[in-house]
Design a protein around this motif. Sequence first.
Motif, PDB file in Angstrom:
ATOM      1  N   PRO A  11      48.365  29.315  31.674  1.00 13.79           N
ATOM      2  CA  PRO A  11      48.822  27.931  31.479  1.00 13.79           C
ATOM      3  C   PRO A  11      48.143  26.944  32.432  1.00 13.79           C
ATOM      4  N   VAL A  12      47.925  27.354  33.668  1.00 15.59           N
ATOM      5  CA  VAL A  12      47.254  26.476  34.631  1.00 15.59           C
ATOM      6  C   VAL A  12      45.799  26.273  34.229  1.00 15.59           C
ATOM      7  N   LYS A  13      45.145  27.333  33.813  1.00 13.40           N
ATOM      8  CA  LYS A  13      43.735  27.245  33.405  1.00 13.40           C
ATOM      9  C   LYS A  13      43.556  26.245  32.263  1.00 13.40           C
ATOM     10  N   GLN A  14      44.484  26.223  31.341  1.00 15.76           N
ATOM     11  CA  GLN A  14      44.401  25.291  30.217  1.00 15.76           C
ATOM     12  C   GLN A  14      44.590  23.835  30.648  1.00 15.76           C
ATOM     13  N   LEU A  15      45.253  23.619  31.771  1.00 17.61           N
ATOM     14  CA  LEU A  15      45.497  22.257  32.246  1.00 17.61           C
ATOM     15  C   LEU A  15      44.404  21.726  33.165  1.00 17.61           C
ATOM     16  N   LEU A  16      43.512  22.588  33.638  1.00 17.39           N
ATOM     17  CA  LEU A  16      42.467  22.163  34.565  1.00 17.39           C
ATOM     18  C   LEU A  16      41.463  21.248  33.876  1.00 17.39           C
ATOM     19  N   MET A  21      34.513  26.060  41.846  1.00 12.48           N
ATOM     20  CA  MET A  21      35.746  26.346  42.533  1.00 12.48           C
ATOM     21  C   MET A  21      36.315  27.633  41.941  1.00 12.48           C
ATOM     22  N   LYS A  22      36.888  28.470  42.804  1.00 18.21           N
ATOM     23  CA  LYS A  22      37.482  29.724  42.376  1.00 18.21           C
ATOM     24  C   LYS A  22      38.959  29.727  42.760  1.00 18.21           C
ATOM     25  N   VAL A  23      39.801  30.050  41.778  1.00 15.84           N
ATOM     26  CA  VAL A  23      41.248  30.098  41.970  1.00 15.84           C
ATOM     27  C   VAL A  23      41.718  31.513  41.664  1.00 15.84           C
ATOM     28  N   ALA A  24      42.458  32.103  42.594  1.00 15.55           N
ATOM     29  CA  ALA A  24      42.975  33.457  42.411  1.00 15.55           C
ATOM     30  C   ALA A  24      44.489  33.418  42.286  1.00 15.55           C
ATOM     31  N   PHE A  25      45.014  34.123  41.291  1.00 17.55           N
ATOM     32  CA  PHE A  25      46.445  34.279  41.078  1.00 17.55           C
ATOM     33  C   PHE A  25      46.782  35.723  41.398  1.00 17.55           C
ATOM     34  N   ALA A  26      47.562  35.939  42.455  1.00 16.68           N
ATOM     35  CA  ALA A  26      47.853  37.296  42.923  1.00 16.68           C
ATOM     36  C   ALA A  26      49.343  37.581  42.872  1.00 16.68           C
ATOM     37  N   LYS A  51      38.557  20.321  35.416  1.00 13.79           N
ATOM     38  CA  LYS A  51      37.224  20.717  35.872  1.00 13.79           C
ATOM     39  C   LYS A  51      37.072  22.218  35.652  1.00 13.79           C
ATOM     40  N   PRO A  52      35.865  22.669  35.377  1.00 18.47           N
ATOM     41  CA  PRO A  52      35.676  24.120  35.192  1.00 18.47           C
ATOM     42  C   PRO A  52      35.911  24.879  36.498  1.00 18.47           C
ATOM     43  N   CYS A  53      36.699  25.923  36.391  1.00 22.76           N
ATOM     44  CA  CYS A  53      37.023  26.754  37.549  1.00 22.76           C
ATOM     45  C   CYS A  53      36.952  28.213  37.137  1.00 22.76           C
ATOM     46  N   ASP A  54      36.590  29.039  38.086  1.00 20.37           N
ATOM     47  CA  ASP A  54      36.637  30.475  37.886  1.00 20.37           C
ATOM     48  C   ASP A  54      38.051  30.910  38.246  1.00 20.37           C
ATOM     49  N   VAL A  55      38.821  31.371  37.267  1.00 20.44           N
ATOM     50  CA  VAL A  55      40.207  31.779  37.479  1.00 20.44           C
ATOM     51  C   VAL A  55      40.294  33.286  37.335  1.00 20.44           C
ATOM     52  N   ILE A  56      40.815  33.944  38.385  1.00 16.85           N
ATOM     53  CA  ILE A  56      41.006  35.387  38.340  1.00 16.85           C
ATOM     54  C   ILE A  56      42.472  35.696  38.608  1.00 16.85           C
ATOM     55  N   ALA A  57      42.916  36.838  38.106  1.00 15.24           N
ATOM     56  CA  ALA A  57      44.321  37.212  38.276  1.00 15.24           C
ATOM     57  C   ALA A  57      44.439  38.719  38.442  1.00 15.24           C
ATOM     58  N   GLY A  58      45.416  39.124  39.250  1.00  9.51           N
ATOM     59  CA  GLY A  58      45.668  40.545  39.461  1.00  9.51           C
ATOM     60  C   GLY A  58      46.783  40.748  40.461  1.00  9.51           C
ATOM     61  N   ASP A  59      47.059  42.013  40.766  1.00 10.74           N
ATOM     62  CA  ASP A  59      48.119  42.281  41.746  1.00 10.74           C
ATOM     63  C   ASP A  59      47.612  41.990  43.158  1.00 10.74           C
ATOM     64  N   GLU A  60      48.535  41.792  44.087  1.00 10.13           N
ATOM     65  CA  GLU A  60      48.170  41.376  45.450  1.00 10.13           C
ATOM     66  C   GLU A  60      47.245  42.364  46.138  1.00 10.13           C
ATOM     67  N   ALA A  61      47.472  43.654  45.968  1.00  5.45           N
ATOM     68  CA  ALA A  61      46.665  44.663  46.655  1.00  5.45           C
ATOM     69  C   ALA A  61      45.217  44.636  46.180  1.00  5.45           C
ATOM     70  N   SER A  62      45.004  44.552  44.871  1.00  3.88           N
ATOM     71  CA  SER A  62      43.634  44.577  44.356  1.00  3.88           C
ATOM     72  C   SER A  62      42.920  43.244  44.545  1.00  3.88           C
ATOM     73  N   MET A  63      43.660  42.157  44.691  1.00  2.21           N
ATOM     74  CA  MET A  63      43.039  40.836  44.830  1.00  2.21           C
ATOM     75  C   MET A  63      42.385  40.635  46.181  1.00  2.21           C
ATOM     76  N   THR A  64      42.770  41.381  47.168  1.00  9.16           N
ATOM     77  CA  THR A  64      42.177  41.216  48.500  1.00  9.16           C
ATOM     78  C   THR A  64      40.661  41.351  48.441  1.00  9.16           C
ATOM     79  N   ALA A  65      40.175  42.286  47.646  1.00  8.98           N
ATOM     80  CA  ALA A  65      38.729  42.489  47.516  1.00  8.98           C
ATOM     81  C   ALA A  65      38.044  41.345  46.773  1.00  8.98           C
ATOM     82  N   GLU A  66      38.797  40.571  46.006  1.00  3.34           N
ATOM     83  CA  GLU A  66      38.239  39.478  45.199  1.00  3.34           C
ATOM     84  C   GLU A  66      38.264  38.116  45.904  1.00  3.34           C
ATOM     85  N   LEU A  67      38.807  38.057  47.101  1.00  4.82           N
ATOM     86  CA  LEU A  67      39.040  36.771  47.756  1.00  4.82           C
ATOM     87  C   LEU A  67      37.848  36.217  48.533  1.00  4.82           C
ATOM     88  N   GLY A  68      36.734  36.902  48.525  1.00  5.14           N
ATOM     89  CA  GLY A  68      35.585  36.512  49.338  1.00  5.14           C
ATOM     90  C   GLY A  68      35.145  35.075  49.189  1.00  5.14           C
TER      91      GLY A  68
END
Length: 108
Positions: A16-21, A1-6, A23-40
């Motif tokens: 803080p959310v990653k520490q509470l998960l 599962m992949k979770v994006a914080f934009a 199950k293993p998840c791929d967590v990425i974070a960035g500004d809204e404009a740059s995250m669009t390319a990461e949402l695939g």
Amino acid sequence: MKVAFAGSFAVRLAEPVKQLLSKPCDVIAGDEASMTAELGNTDILVSMGFTKAMAEASPNLRLVQVPGAGLDRIERAALRSGVHLANAYGHEAGIAEYVMGTMLALTR
């Protein structure tokens, strides 16, 4: 599962959310404009904003979680069928206190 914080507000919640998960998840974070390319292949997007471009870039998206009370920056028409939208809850007392305080301040 992949979770994006934009966005600047959501990015602060990523660690803080990653520490509470549990199950293993791929967590990425960035500004809204740059995250669009990461949402695939993102399953969950945590953001105060959601645009048509974000919707088009995220075919696997299942949930848009807004970490605030409002939905005014969410283009709901861009949400595909089956994509859930949720926002923060439990803010009623804080908002009521703010409104009452503002009313008192304006009458003085």
